[in-house]
Design a protein around this motif. Structure first.
Motif, short mmCIF file in Angstrom:
data_model
loop_
_atom_site.label_atom_id
_atom_site.label_comp_id
_atom_site.label_asym_id
_atom_site.label_seq_id
_atom_site.Cartn_x
_atom_site.Cartn_y
_atom_site.Cartn_z
N LEU A 114 0.94 -1.09 -0.04
CA LEU A 114 -0.10 0.10 0.01
C LEU A 114 1.05 1.38 -0.07
N THR A 115 2.14 1.44 0.79
CA THR A 115 2.74 2.34 0.65
C THR A 115 3.55 2.60 -0.42
N ALA A 116 3.89 1.50 -1.11
CA ALA A 116 4.54 1.76 -2.53
C ALA A 116 3.78 2.03 -3.62
N THR A 117 2.20 1.77 -3.37
CA THR A 117 1.57 2.61 -4.21
C THR A 117 1.11 4.08 -3.94
N PRO A 118 1.35 4.74 -4.60
CA PRO A 118 1.14 6.19 -4.28
C PRO A 118 -0.22 6.45 -4.36
N GLY A 119 -0.92 7.17 -3.60
CA GLY A 119 -2.22 7.59 -3.29
C GLY A 119 -2.80 6.78 -2.02
N THR A 120 -2.16 5.82 -1.51
CA THR A 120 -2.67 5.38 -0.41
C THR A 120 -1.74 5.39 0.78
N THR D 47 6.15 8.91 -1.82
CA THR D 47 6.04 7.57 -2.19
C THR D 47 6.23 7.60 -3.78
#
Ligand code: NA
Ligand code: NA
Lengths: 161, 970, 116, 123, 539, 93
Positions: A114-120, D47
Motif C-alpha cells: 500500500l505504501t509503495a502504491t502512491p495515493g494510499t 512514495t
C-alpha cells in the motif's frame, strides 16, 4: 534441515543479497555467503519472528504483477493530482477498510504494497476490529480503493496463512 | 671542618624531632650539646682566622649554575659564628627552664637548631646565592618559631607578618644577588668582594643597591619595614632573645657590612641607608618609651639599635664600620640578657605589663641587679660595653662625610635618640623593680631556678668585662673581624674607655641627663597611659601593612580575578574564537596575503544547488536550535546528508559511507538525549527581545561570520593552489598495493600506513563509551523529566480508561507492523556489515563502517521492541566486545614483533586456495576485526546506556510514588 | 567546485560557531556537530578536489596524484569523523547530566538573571 | 563523463530517458510536498520517489552498466527492494504520530479514535 | 631485524592500552584486583620510562634504532614514527611518575567513586605517553584526543553537580580547541604535503613565501589549540574550576595535562620554528611572551583571590604555565634548561599539592566527607556499595600533613632551598647570563617584567599558602584529625621527596636539562636523525 | 551531438533531483508541524539517494553504490527515531 536452517527461505534471500552485493559468483564469495546467511538465520531465531510458510508460489507471481501495474497507474495518477493541486483542492480523505489478516508478516507485506502504491497511506491497523485506517488522495474512488485493498489482503492470506 | 656548622645543627634538628614530647630535659641537653659543640669548634678555629686567613669548604651542588655549597670563614664570619653558637647555647639552657610542661618541646628545639644552622649558613656562605638560600631559611624557620604557640592569634599574626616582610625582602635580595653575579660573572663571595669598582660603576648598581637593601632592611627591621618585629614578640621569649635581638635581625646589618667594601661609599648608599637608619634610630627609641609590654619596649629598642648600626654602615667611613661591628656584638650581649630577664619576670609573675609590675626588686634582687646592669649598657652608661660603641658612634656622627643635610642632622638625631634610650632604659628598671609592692600579679614572684638565670649572669658579666677592659677582651676578635671586612682600609682605632673630654662625651652627658629628666617628666603619663606613643599610635605600621595586604592580596585580587576572568562559558568561547581568528589572520596580514583569483567557470549547477541546500540547512539549524530543537536536528541531518553527497561527488566514497552511518547514529543519540532536556517555551516576539540581547546576538553573528569567512578563504586559497609534488600521498599511492596489500588506498592508510592513528582513534571511542557509561550510571534526571512524556501519559490513560484494553496496548499497536519489518531487517543489517567489513581493504568500507552499521541494526531492534524485549532475547555484552576488539587490534600489531618488525607491520599476501581462488590474507584484516568489535561494542554501549535511563526512570518514578505512602505509614 | 565548497564550509563553520556562542547546551551540541562537518570538509579540501578519481587502485596498480585523489586527507577525515562522533556522544551525556543536576539547560548550569 | 559516450546510441537514449523520467517523477513527488495542503496529503508525496523515481533511475543505472561493462548482476535491485521495504515503516509511524497529535488537539478533520471492542479471541 | 630493546620505546603506550582493555570486562566489585593490575602496569611503565631516560641521557648512539620507532615499518615521513630524545624521555618519566603516585592514592578510596576508573586511568597514561613520543602531527592529534577523552572521563569520575558543571565547560572548550587542532594540522598538510614534524622542520626554510604563510597560519591556529591546553590567559578560565572539581588523584595527573600543551609548543617552537626555519624562525615568540606574562599575572591574582585550596592549586597551575610560556617566549637559549627544570619541579609539586589538599581538608570539617558528596550523586544501582578502607590509619597524621604542606608551600613559592627555588634561580640566571662575547646585551623591559612577575608570583603563593595554611593547621579549633591511610600519604611524600631529591641532585639534573636544551637547539640534527632512520629488515 | 544530449540530459536530471531536494528542504524549514519536517527529511534522504544513482550514471563509476545502498537500507533509522519521538516522547522505551 530445520536445525541447520531455521528460516530457509530467508537464508536464501540473504544469500542472494550477498551475491548481489558482491557482484560475484566466485567460489570464495559463495562459501562466505553460505556461511553468513546460515549464521544470520540462526541469529534470527533469537528474535522469534512469526513464522510464515509460503503456500502457493504461483499466486505470488500474479499478485506481484497486479501490484506492479497498480503502482505504475497510481504513479501517473498521483503525479497528475500533484500537478493539478494548485488549481483546485484535491479530494482527499480517510477511510477504514476491514482487513482480515492474522499473520503479522502478511500485514507487513500489505503495508509495503500500500505504501509503495502512491495515493494510499497506511495509518492505523486495529487488531481487535481487524480494521485498517488509510488515507487516500483520491477519495472519490473510495470503493475502488476498498476493493483493491481487499484483493491484496485476500491474496496475501492465501499465500501466507 | 666548616661543614660541621651546617651538619650538626640540621642533623640535630632532625634527631630532636623524634624525641618523645615529655623528655624536656633530654631534648634540651641534646640541643645544648649541639650548640656547645658548634661553639667549641668555632673557638678552635680562631687561630686560623686570627692571622687574616680564610677557611673554605666547597662541595659541588649545581656548578652549571655557579651555585656551589661554599662555606667560607673569615674573621667577621667567625665573630658572628661565635656569637650565634655562644648565645645559642645560653638560650637553650634558658629555654630548658622557660618552656612549660605542656609545650611540645622537641618541636621547639628542632626548630631552634634548624634556625641556628640557617643562621650559621648565612654568615658562613661563600656564595651569594647560598647566602640567599640560608637567608630565606632563617625567615621560614623563624616563622615557625614565632608561631610556636599557634593557638594564640597574636602568634599567628606575628608569624605571618614576619614571614611576609622578610620573605619579600629575601626574594628582592635574591634578584640583587643575581644581578651582582651578572656584573661580576660569579656568585663566589671572594670574587664579588674583589670586584667593588666593577659593581659600583655598573649601570645596574642602583638596581642592585635597592634590591639588596630591600633584603637587608626588612630583615633588620629598619624603617619603614620595622613593624614586624614588635609583633614577633608573641614568640616564646627564648626565641625573642635569640632571633630578635642577637642573631636573625643582625643578618641584615651583617649583609650590609659584608657587602660594605663593594657597595658602600656612593651617594645613593649614603642617602638610602643613612635615611633609613636615622629614622629607625630615632623612631625606634621614641616608640620604645611608650611601650607597656616589657618585650615591646625591648623590641623597639632593638629596632633603634639596629638603626644605629645601619647609620654607622651608611657613612662609608672605615671607622664607622668598626663601630658598627662592635655595636653588633655589644647589642647582642645586653639585649639577649634583657630579653631573658624579661622572660624570667614574665615566667615568675605571669605578666609583662609594666603598668601592673612594680617593686620586684623585693622578690628577685639578683635578677633585678642583672637587669639593671644590662639596661645601663643599653642606655650607654660608662664602664659598660654599650657606652663604648655609642661613643664611637657619636664620634662618627659629628664627622663630616658628605656635605648635605642628612649628614648635618646626624649628631642631633644621635643625641636625641640616645636620650630616648636612657629614658626607656630607666623606665624599664624603675617601673618594674622599684615602687610599691605589686598587688594583683597572677603569680607570686620569686627568683628563677639557678640555671635559668645562669645565661643572664654570663651575658651581664660580659657586658661589664667588655665595658671595662675592652682591648683585652673583645679587642683581638673585633680586630680580626674588622680586618676581614676592611682589609687594607682598616683604620687605626682605640677601644679605650677614656678618650678624654671631647664632644662625644658631652653628647653622652647631655643624653644621660636629658633622658633621666625626660623620664621623670613623663612618669605619670607612662604609668597610666595606653600602649604606644601619642599621635604615632594612630599610625600603626602593622595596621597599614595589614590593610594594604588585605586590599592588595584579597580585595583587589578578587575583583581583578573577577574582572580579568570569567566563570561563564560564553565569553570563554567568544575569546577562543576571536583569538583563533586573530591568530590565523595575523600571519596572513603580516605577510601581505593576496586573495586567490575567483574561478567562476566550470560550476556544476547541480552541485551548486546541492550546497545551496546545505547552507540553508546549516543556517536554518543555527536559527532554530533554541526554540525548535527537533527542527534543528532535522536540518542538521540535512546538512550532514549534503556533506555526505559531497564526499561521493569528490571521489571519497569511504568518507561518504562513514559520514552517513555516523550521522544516523548521532541523530538517534541526540534524540535519546532530547527527552531529558527541559521544555523550551515559545520564542518571544522579536520586538520583545531586549536591545542588549539583540546586540549580543549581532556581535556573535558577526564574529561567527568572520570566522566562517576566514575558514572558507583559507580553504579556497589552498584548494586553488597547485598540489605539492612531493607529498607523502604519492608514496602511499605508489606503495599501497605492492607493500600494503590493498587497492583502497584510504583503507590501507587506515589499517597499515597510519594504523597507529586508527588504534588511537578506537581507543578514544572506547574511552568515551566508558565515560558515557560511567556517567550515566550516576545519572540523576531532573524531577521535571522524571515523569513519563506527555504522549505516553495520554496513551496510557487511554488504555486505562478502556477496561478492555491491556496496559501499553497503544504502543504495541503503534509499533505492531513496523516492528515486524524492523525485526527482519536485523540479519540484513548484519549482512551489510559483513559486506562492508570484508571488502574494506580493496573497496570502500572497513571495520569502522561495519561496526557502526551493525550497531544501527541493534538500535532498530531497541526502537521497535523496547529495551526489555531486546534484552530478553539477545545477550549483549558491549564491554566484552570493546575489550576484545582493543586486544585483538593490539595483538595483531604486536604479532609483527615475532617476525622482528616494529609494531603494526602488516603481513599481506594473496593466498591461492584450491577452489576458492585468490584470497587477501592481510594481517590488517585481523586488525580491522578488532576495530569492528570495538566500534560495535562502544556504539551499542552508549546507545543502550542512554536508552536504559528510561527504564531506570520508570523504576525511579515508581519508587518515588511509593515513598509518600511509606512515609505516611511511619 | 572550489568556490561552492568553500562557501559551504564557511556557512557550516559560521553556523556552528554562532551556536557555540549561544547559551543553551542543546545549541552548543548542534553547533559542535555543524562545526565538525565544516572541519571535516576543510580537511578534505586540503587534498584538492577531484571528481571521479577515487583512491581505489586497480589490482597490481600504482597510483599517482594526477589520476587519483589524495588519500591522506581522506584518512584524516575518517579519523576525525570517528573522534567527532565520540565527542558528540560524550558532550551530549555531559549536558544531560548537567541538566539533571542543575535543572537548567544553560551552559553555566544556572539561569542568568534575565535576558538571553 | 567520457565513458557515457561509449554507449551505443539506443542505450544512451534509453538510459537518458529513464533517468529523466525518474528524476521528473521524483521532482513531481517532492513538488507534492510543497503544494499539497495537509500533512496527510503530503504523506503520499515521497512514495512517488520511492516507487516510480527509484525504479526508473535504478533501471537506467542497470542498463547503463550492463551495456557499458557487460555486467549482468543488477545490484541496484537491492536498492529498489530495500527502499520499498523500509519506506512504509517511516511513513506508517509518522502518519500515526500525526494522527495522535491531531487527535490530542481535537482537530476536527481527522477521524476519531474508534471505540474499542472487546477482543473476541486471543492472538 | 630490530632487537627487543627497541620495542621498549612503544611499551609506554601499548601496555596501558592492553591493560585498559583487560580491565574493562572485570566486574567493578573486584576493585582491588583492578587496582592491582593497574598499579602493576603503571609501575612497569614507570620503570620503562626510567630505563628510556637513562638510555636517552647517554646519547642517541646508545638508543636502539637511534631512538626512532617506525610504526608498521614505514619510514618517516611517510609512516608514523615515535621519537625518543631527552625531552620526550623526561616527559615520559614525569608523567608516569605522577601516574604512579595518583594510582596508588586512588586505591585508598577514590576509585570507588565511579565505574571504570582504572581503565580510564590507563588510557590516560597511554594518551599522555603517546603525545610525548609521537613525531607526527596528526598522530599527536589522536593522542591528544585520547588523553583529553580520558581526562573528560576522569574529571567526571564520581559525577556530582560540581564536577559535571566544571566538566561541561572543560569539554566544550576543549572540543572547540580540537577543531582548531584539526584545521591547523590539515592546513599544514595542505600547504606542505607532510605531517611529520621533523620533515616539516627540514622543509620549512625551502618553501615559497606564500606557502610558508599558510604554514604559519596553520601553526598559529594550532598554537591557539595548544595554548588552551596549556592554560594561557585568556583561554584558561575553565581550568581552576575543572581542576578543583576533579577527584584528587585525577587532579594530580591533570597537573601534567597543561604541560603537554607546553611540551608541544616547546617542541614545535624549537623544531619547526627553530634556528633552521629561515624567515619563520622564532614565529609567534612575542605572543608567547606576552601571553605567558599575562598568564603569570592572572594566575598570581587568582592564587591570591582563592579561598579554597583546590582553586588555589588550579591557579598555581596557571602560574606555572605562564612562567614556562613566557620563558619560551623570551627566546633565550640559556633559559631553556632552567625552564625544563622548572617544568619538572612545578609539576611534581602541584601534583603533590592536589593530592594533599583533600587529605588536609578531610579533617577540617568532618561533614564534608567527599564520599558523602558523591554518594548524593549515586544512581540507584550503586547504593549497596560499601566504603572500603585500605591500609591502616597512621599516627602523627597532623604533623606529617603539616610537614607536607610546608614543603608544598616552600616549593610553590619558590623559596629556598628546594627545587622550586633552584628552578626559578636557573631561569633568572639564564635570563641575566651574558655570554662572554656579548657583554653589551642590556636587560630589556620585558626581562624586567618577567623577573618581577616571577618574584611576585612566588610572593603571592607564599602569602596565599601562608594564609590558608595558618587557617588550616594553626587556627582550626578542635578540628577532627583526618583519617588518612598510608597509601594516601605515601604518594604525597614520595612526590615531595622527589622534589627534595631534585634539589640535592640539582647538579646532575641541570646537566641533563642542559643536554636536552642543546638537543632542542639543533633542530636539523633531530630531523636528520628521524628522517634517515633505517627500516627493519634492511629495506 | 548525441554525446552533448547525454551530458545535458544527465545534468538536467541532476538539477531536477536537486530541486526535488530543495522542495523537501522547504518542508524541513517551513514545517509547520514536526511531522512535516521529518517527512521532509525522509524525502530528502530518498532524493539524495537518487541523486547518487544519477551521479553514478554520469561518471560511469560505481563508487556511489555503498552510500546509496546504506540510505536505502538503514537510512530510515533516523526518521523512525524522529517519528517515535513524536509519538511516544521517547525513542527507546
Ligand atoms: Na502509498
Ligand atoms: Na579493511
Amino acid at each position: 534441515m530445520r536445525a541447520w536452517l531455521p528460516y530457509p527461505l530467508f537464508s536464501i534471500a540473504l544469500f542472494l543479497m550477498w551475491l548481489l552485493l558482491n557482484q560475484s559468483v566466485a567460489p570464495g564469495s559463495i562459501i562466505v555467503g553460505v556461511f553468513l546467511s546460515a549464521l544470520l538465520g540462526w541469529v534470527m531465531v533469537k528474535l522469534q519472528p512469526t513464522r510464515s510458510r509460503l503456500h502457493r508460489l504461483g499466486l505470488m507471481g500474479g499478485l506481484a504483477l497486479t501490484v506492479a501495474a497498480d503502482i505504475i497507474r497510481s504513479n501517473v495518477a498521483v503525479a497528475g493530482i500533484i500537478l493539478r493541486a494548485r488549481g483546485r483542492p484535491a479530494n482527499t480523505g480517510f477511510m477504514s477498510v476491514d482487513v482480515d489478516l492474522e499473520n503479522e508478516n502478511a500485514l507487513a507485506l500489505l503495508a509495503c504494497i500500500l505504501t509503495a502504491t502512491p495515493g494510499t497511506a497506511w495509518l492505523e491497523y486495529d487488531r481487535r476490529r481487524k480494521s485498517l485506517l488509510i488515507h487516500v488522495l483520491d477519495i472519490d474512488n473510495e470503493d475502488l480503493w476498498r476493493r483493491t485493498v481487499k484483493r491484496y489482503a485476500a491474496g496475501l492470506k492465501e499465500i501466507l496463512e | 671542618m666548616l661543614s660541621v656548622f651546617i651538619l650538626a645543627p640540621f642533623g640535630g634538628s632532625v634527631i630532636a624531632i623524634f624525641f618523645p614530647s615529655d623528655q624536656r630535659g633530654a631534648t634540651a641537653w641534646f640541643a645544648g650539646a649541639i650548640a656547645l659543640i658548634c661553639f667549641l669548634v668555632t673557638a678552635g678555629l680562631y687561630p686560623f682566622v686570627a692571622t687574616g686567613g680564610v677557611l673554605r669548604f666547597e662541595l659541588d651542588w649545581i656548578p652549571e649554575l655557579g651555585l656551589n655549597f661554599t662555606l667560607r670563614m673569615d674573621g667577621f664570619a667567625w665573630l658572628f659564628s661565635a656569637l650565634i653558637t655562644a648565645i645559642g647555647f645560653l638560650v637553650v639552657l634558658y629555654a630548658r627552664y622557660y618552656m612549660a610542661e605542656e609545650d611540645p618541646v622537641p618541636r621547639f628545639f628542632a626548630l631552634f637548631l634548624a634556625f641556628m644552622g640557617s643562621m650559621l649558613g648565612v654568615v658562613l656562605s661563600g656564595n651569594l646565592i647560598l647566602l640567599a638560600v640560608f637567608w630565606e631559611l632563617t625567615s621560614i624557620v623563624s616563622f615557625l618559631l614565632i608561631g610556636y604557640w599557634h593557638h594564640n592569634a597574636h602568634a599567628r599574626e606575628g608569624a605571618r607578618i614576619a614571614l611576609t616582610m622578610t620573605g619579600m625582602g629575601g626574594l628582592a635580595m635574591l634578584v640583587g644577588m643575581l644581578l651582582i653575579g651578572r656584573v661580576v660573572g660569579s656568585y663566589d663571595l671572594d670574587a664579588v668582594l674583589a670586584s667593588g669598582d666593577a659593581i659600583r660603576n655598573d649601570p645596574l648598581y642602583n638596581a642592585i643597591l635597592i634590591l639588596v637593601l630591600l633584603g637587608a632592611l626588612t630583615k633588620s627591621a629598619q624603617f619603614p619595614f620595622h613593624f614586624w618585629l614588635p609583633h614577633a614578640m608573641a614568640a616564646p621569649t627564648p626565641v625573642s632573645a635569640y632571633l630578635h635581638s642577637a642573631t636573625m635581625v643582625k643578618a641584615g646589618v651583617f649583609l650590609l657590612a659584608r657587602l660594605w667594601p663593594v657597595m658602600a661609599g656612593t651617594d645613593a648608599w649614603f642617602w638610602i641607608v643613612g635615611l633609613a637608619g636615622l629614622t629607625t634610630l630615632l623612631l625606634g627609641a621614641y616608640f620604645a618609651i611608650f611601650q607597656q609590654d616589657l618585650k615591646g619596649l625591648l623590641a623597639y629598642s632593638t629596632i633603634s639599635h639596629l638603626g644605629l648600626i645601619t647609620v654607622l654602615l651608611s657613612l662609608g667611613s672605615p671607622l664607622a664600620a668598626v663601630a658598627a661591628v662592635f655595636h653588633i656584638v655589644n647589642h647582642a650581649t645586653f639585649k639577649a640578657s634583657l630579653f631573658m630577664a624579661a622572660g624570667i619576670i614574665d615566667h615568675e609573675t605571669g605578666t609583662r605589663d609594666m603598668r601592673r609590675l612594680s617593686g620586684l626588686f623585693h622578690y628577685m634582687p639578683i635578677t633585678a641587679t642583672l637587669a639593671m646592669v644590662a639596661s645601663a649598657a643599653m642606655a650607654g652608661v660608662p664602664l659598660l660595653n654599650g657606652f663604648l660603641s655609642k661613643e664611637m658612634f657619636f664620634a662618627e656622627a659629628i664627622e663630616t662625610h658628605l656635605v648635605n643635610a642628612l649628614d648635618a642632622a646626624t649628631p642631633y638625631v644621635a643625641t636625641i635618640a640616645s636620650m630616648f634610650a636612657v629614658t626607656y632604659s630607666l623606665r624599664f628598671i624603675h617601673s618594674v623593680f622599684f615602687g610599691p609592692l605589686p598587688s594583683d600579679l597572677p603569680k607570686k614572684p620569686h627568683e628563677p631556678p639557678r640555671w635559668m638565670r645562669a645565661p643572664v649572669d654570663f651575658l651581664v658579666l660580659a657586658c661589664l668585662v667588655v665595658g671595662i677592659i675592652p682591648a683585652q677582651t673583645i679587642g683581638p676578635f673585633l680586630h680580626t673581624a674588622v680586618v676581614s671586612i676592611l682589609r687594607e682600609e682598616t683604620p687605626s682605632y682605640s677601644l679605650a674607655v677614656w678618650h678624654g673630654w671631647n664632644i662625644p662625651l658631652i653628647m653622652s652627658f647631655v643624653a644621660l641627663s636629658g633622658g633621666v629628666g625626660l623620664y621623670f617628666l613623663m612618669r605619670s603619663y607612662l604609668k597610666t597611659g595606653i600602649e604606644g606613643p601619642p599621635i604615632f599610635r594612630l599610625l600603626q605600621g602593622q595596621r597599614i601593612f595589614e590593610r594594604v595586604l588585605v586590599t592588595l592580596s584579597w580585595k583587589w585580587a578578587r575583583s581583578l580575578e573577577q574582572r580579568l576572568g570569567t566563570r561563564h562559558l560564553q565569553p570563554q568561547m567568544r575569546l577562543l574564537v576571536f583569538l583563533a581568528l586573530a591568530a590565523g589572520a595575523l600571519p596572513l596580514a603580516v605577510g601581505g596575503f593576496r586573495l586567490p583569483q575567483l574561478v567562476i567557470r566550470g560550476i556544476d549547477p547541480a552541485f551548486a544547488l546541492l550546497w545551496a541546500i546545505g547552507i540553508a540547512c546549516a543556517v536554518g539549524s543555527a536559527f532554530l536550535a533554541k526554540f525548535h530543537r527537533l527542527a534543528a536536528l532535522v536540518l542538521l541531518g540535512g546538512a550532514g546528508l549534503v556533506t555526505c553527497i559531497t564526499f561521493v561527488w569528490l571521489s571519497a566514497p569511504d568518507l561518504a559511507v562513514t559520514q552517513l552511518l555516523v550521522e544516523i547514529v548521532t541523530t538517534v543519540l541526540i534524540l535519546l538525549g532530547l527527552r531529558w532536556l527541559p521544555k523550551r517555551i515559545e520564542e518571544p516576539e522579536t520586538a520583545d527581545i531586549p536591545l542588549k540581547v539583540r546586540f549580543r546576538r549581532l556581535r556573535d553573528f558577526l564574529l561567527a561570520a568572520m570566522a566562517g569567512g576566514g575558514v572558507a578563504l583559507v580553504a579556497y586559497t589552498v584548494m586553488t593552489r597547485p598540489l605539492t609534488p612531493d607529498t607523502i600521498a604519492s608514496y602511499f599511492l605508489g606503495q599501497a598495493y605492492h607493500e600494503g596489500g590493498g587497492t583502497n588506498v584510504v583503507n590501507v592508510i587506515l589499517v597499515d600506513f597510519r594504523g597507529f592513528d586508527t588504534l588511537g582513534e578506537i581507543a578514544v571511542l572506547c574511552i568515551v563509551a566508558l565515560t558515557v557509561f560511567a556517567l550515566l550510571l550516576r545519572f540523576r534526571p531532573h524531577p521535571d523529566s522524571l515523569e513519563s512524556p506527555e504522549q505516553q501519559r495520554v496513551q496510557n490513560a487511554y488504555d486505562d480508561d478502556h477496561p478492555e484494553r491491556a496496559e501499553g496496548e497503544s504502543v504495541a499497536e503503534y509499533l505492531h507492523i513496523p516492528s515486524v519489518i524492523m525485526r527482519w531487517m536485523f540479519p540484513v543489517t548484519g549482512m551489510l556489515a559483513a559486506y562492508l567489513f570484508l571488502r574494506g581493504h580493496d573497496l570502500p568500507g572497513g571495520g569502522f563502517a561495519a561496526g557502526i552499521a551493525m550497531s544501527i541494526g541493534f538500535i532498530l531492534q531497541y526502537m521497535s521492541g523496547g529495551t526489555r524485549w531486546v534484552e530478553e532475547r539477545l545477550r549483549i555484552h558491549p564491554l566484552r566486545w570493546m575489550s576484545l576488539g582493543l586486544l585483538v587490534a593490539l595483538a595483531t600489531g604486536v604479532g609483527s614483533w615475532l617476525f622482528g618488525y616494529p609494531f603494526l607491520t602488516s603481513r599481506s599476501e594473496y593466498a591461492s586456495l584450491p577452489v576458492i581462488g585468490k584470497v587477501p590474507l592481510a594481517s590488517a584484516i585481523l586488525f580491522d576485526l578488532g576495530v569492528f568489535s570495538l566500534v560495535l561494542g562502544a556504539t551499542v554501549l552508549m546507545l543502550i546506556a542512554l536508552a536504559h535511563q528510561s527504564v531506570r526512570r520508570a523504576a525511579r518514578a515508581h519508587a518515588r510514588a511509593a515513598r509518600p505512602e511509606r512515609e505516611a505509614a511511619q | 567546485m572550489e568556490l561552492i565548497l568553500s562557501a559551504g564550509i564557511g556557512a557550516l563553520a559560521a553556523s556552528g560557531i554562532y551556536l557555540l556562542l549561544r547559551p543553551r547546551t542543546y545549541q552548543v551540541i548542534i553547533g559542535l556537530s555543524l562545526l565538525s562537518y565544516a572541519v571535516n570538509l576543510f580537511i578534505f579540501s586540503m587534498g584538492r578536489l577531484r571528481v571521479n578519481a577515487p583512491p581505489v587502485l586497480e589490482p597490481g596498480g600504482v597510483g599517482d596524484l594526477l589520476r587519483y585523489t589524495d588519500p591522506v586527507p581522506q584518512a584524516l577525515v575518517l579519523t576525525a569523523i570517528v573522534i567527532g562522533f565520540a565527542m558528540t556522544a560524550l558532550f551530549l551525556v555531559v549536558l544531560l547530566a548537567s541538566r539533571g543536576f542543575t535543572g537548567t539547560d544553560h551552559v553555566d548550569g544556572r539561569e542568568p538573571p534575565r535576558g538571553d | 563523463m567520457s565513458h557515457l559516450t561509449d554507449l551505443p546510441s539506443w542505450a544512451a537514449i534509453a538510459v537518458c530517458g529513464l533517468l529523466l523520467l525518474g528524476a521528473a517523477m521524483t521532482l513531481i513527488g517532492s513538488l507534492g510536498l510543497l503544494r499539497l495542503p495537509s500533512f496527510y496529503d503530503r504523506l503520499h508525496a515521497p512514495t512517488i520517489a520511492t516507487s516510480g523515481g527509484t525504479i526508473l533511475i535504478c533501471l537506467a543505472s542497470m542498463l547503463c552498466f550492463a551495456v557499458l561493462q557487460s555486467r549482468w548482476i543488477f545490484h541496484e535491485l537491492l536498492i529498489i527492494f530495500f527502499v520499498i521495504v523500509t519506506t512504509p515503516v517511516t511513513l506508517m509511524l509518522l502518519g500515526q504520530a500525526a494522527l495522535y497529535r491531531d487527535r490530542v488537539e481535537n482537530r476536527a478533520d481527522v477521524p476519531r479514535r474508534p471505540k474499542p471492542v472487546a477482543e473476541p479471541d486471543t492472538e | 631485524m630490530t632487537d627487543w630493546l627497541h620495542h621498549l620505546l612503544i611499551l609506554p603506550i601499548l601496555l596501558p592500552l592492553a591493560v585498559a582493555a583487560v580491565l574493562i570486562p572485570i566486574d567493578e566489585r573486584d576493585r582491588t584486583l583492578k587496582g592491582a593490575i593497574g598499579f602493576a602496569s603503571t609501575l612497569v611503565v614507570f620503570i620503562v620510562a626510567m630505563i628510556l631516560m637513562r638510555l636517552a641521557a647517554a646519547g642517541e648512539g646508545s638508543l636502539p634504532g637511534g631512538g626512532v620507532y617506525q610504526l608498521g615499518n614505514w619510514p618517516a615521513p611517510f609512516g608514523i614514527v615515535l621519537v625518543l630524545d631527552r625531552l620526550s624521555a623526561l616527559m615520559l618519566c614525569l608523567a608516569s611518575g605522577l601516574a604512579l603516585a595518583a594510582q596508588v592514592y586512588s586505591m585508598a578510596r577514590w576509585h570507588t567513586a565511579g565505574h571504570h576508573f582504572h581503565s580510564l586511568f590507563q588510557l590516560l597514561v597511554a594518551g599522555l605517553n603517546g603525545a610525548f613520543l609521537t613525531g607526527d602531527l596528526f598522530n599527536l592529534f589522536v593522542f591528544f584526543e585520547m588523553m583529553l577523552a580520558a581526562s573528560y572521563g576522569l574529571l567526571l569520575h564520581g559525577s556530582g553537580p560540581l564536577r559535571v558543571k566544571a566538566g561541561l565547560h572543560y569539554v566544550a572548550i576543549n572540543l572547540a580547541a580540537s577543531s582548531l587542532f584539526l584545521i591547523g594540522v590539515s592546513l599544514i598538510y595542505g600547504a606542505t604535503g607532510t605531517l611529520n614534524m621533523a620533515d616539516l622542520a627540514a622543509k620549512l626554510a625551502t618553501l615559497a613565501p606564500g606557502t610558508r604563510q599558510l604554514v604559519e597560519t596553520g601553526a598559529a591556529v594550532l598554537g591557539v589549540a595548544f595554548l588552551v591546553k596549556a592554560g594561557m590567559w585568556p583561554l584558561s578560565f575553565w581550568l581552576p574550576a575543572a581542576y578543583a572539581a576533579a577527584t584528587p588523584p585525577v587532579a594530580a595527573v591533570f597537573a601534567i595535562l597543561t604541560k603537554v600543551g607546553i611540551y608541544v609548543i616547546l617542541r614545535l617552537h624549537m623544531l619547526v620554528f627553530g634556528t633552521a626555519a629561515g624567515a619563520s624562525a622564532g614565529f609567534g615568540q612575542d605572543w608567547l611572551l606576552t601571553g605567558g606574562m599575562l598568564t603569570i599575572a592572572f594566575g598570581t591574582i587568582g592564587v591570591l583571590a582563592s579561598q579554597a585550596m583546590g582553586r588555589l592549586a588550579g591557579y598555581s597551575v596557571l602560574v606555572s604555565s605562564g612562567t614556562l610560556l613566557a620563558a619560551i617566549g623570551l627566546g633565550r637559549p640559556e633559559m631553556l634548561a632552567g625552564a625544563l627544570l622548572y617544568l619538572v619541579s612545578s609539576t611534581l609539586t602541584i601534583a603533590a599539592f592536589f593530592l594533599l589538599i583533600e587529605l588536609v581538608e578531610r579533617g577540617r570539617d568532618a561533614g564534608a566527607d567527599v564520599l558523602a558528596v558523591t554518594m548524593e550523586a549515586y544512581g540507584d544501582f550503586d547504593e549497596d556499595e560499601e566504603e572500603e578502607e585500605v591500609g591502616v590509619a597512621i599516627p602523627g597524621t597532623m604533623a606529617i600533613l603539616g610537614l607536607c604542606f610546608c614543603l608544598c608551600a616552600i616549593l610553590l613559592s619558590g623559596l629556598p632551598p628546594l627545587s622550586g627555588f633552584i628552578a626559578k634561580f636557573a631561569l633568572l640566571r639564564g635570563l641575566f647570563d651574558v655570554p662572554e662575547a656579548n657583554q653589551a646585551i642590556a636587560i630589556s623591559a620585558a626581562d624586567w617584567t618577567y623577573v618581577a612577575l616571577l618574584i611576585l608570583s612566588g610572593l603571592a603563593a607564599m602569602i596565599a599558602l601562608n594564609r590558608v595554611g595558618i587557617r588550616t593547621f594553626w587556627a582550626s579549633i578542635e578540628g577532627t584529625i583526618p583519617r588518612v591511610v598510608v597509601i594516601e600519604i605515601t604518594p604525597v611524600a614520595v612526590l615531595l621527596a622527589a622534589c627534595v631529591f631534585l634539589s640535592f641532585q640539582a647538579g646532575p639534573a641541570m646537566r641533563y636539562m642542559q643536554a636536552t636544551a642543546n638537543d632542542l637547539l639543533a633542530p636539523l640534527a633531530h630531523s636528520e636523525r628521524v628522517l634517515s632512520a633505517p627500516r627493519a629488515g634492511g629495506q | 551531438m548525441i554525446a552533448l544530449a547525454i551530458v545535458w540530459s544527465i545534468l538536467l536530471a541532476q538539477v531536477m533531483l536537486a530541486l526535488a531536494m530543495a522542495f523537501a528542504l522547504y518542508r524541513m524549514i517551513k514545517g509547520p508541524r514536526a511531522q512535516d519536517r521529518i517527512l521532509g527529511l525522509d524525502t530528502l534522504y530518498i532524493n539524495a539517494m537518487l541523486m547518487l544513482l544519477a551521479f553514478g550514471i554520469r561518471t560511469a563509476n560505481t563508487i556511489y553504490f555503498e552510500t546509496a545502498l546504506i540510505i536505502a537500507l538503514i537510512g530510515f533509522a533516523s526518521s523512525i527515531a524522529f517519528a517515535k519521538f513524536l509519538m511516544r516522547g521517547e525513542v527507546i522505551e
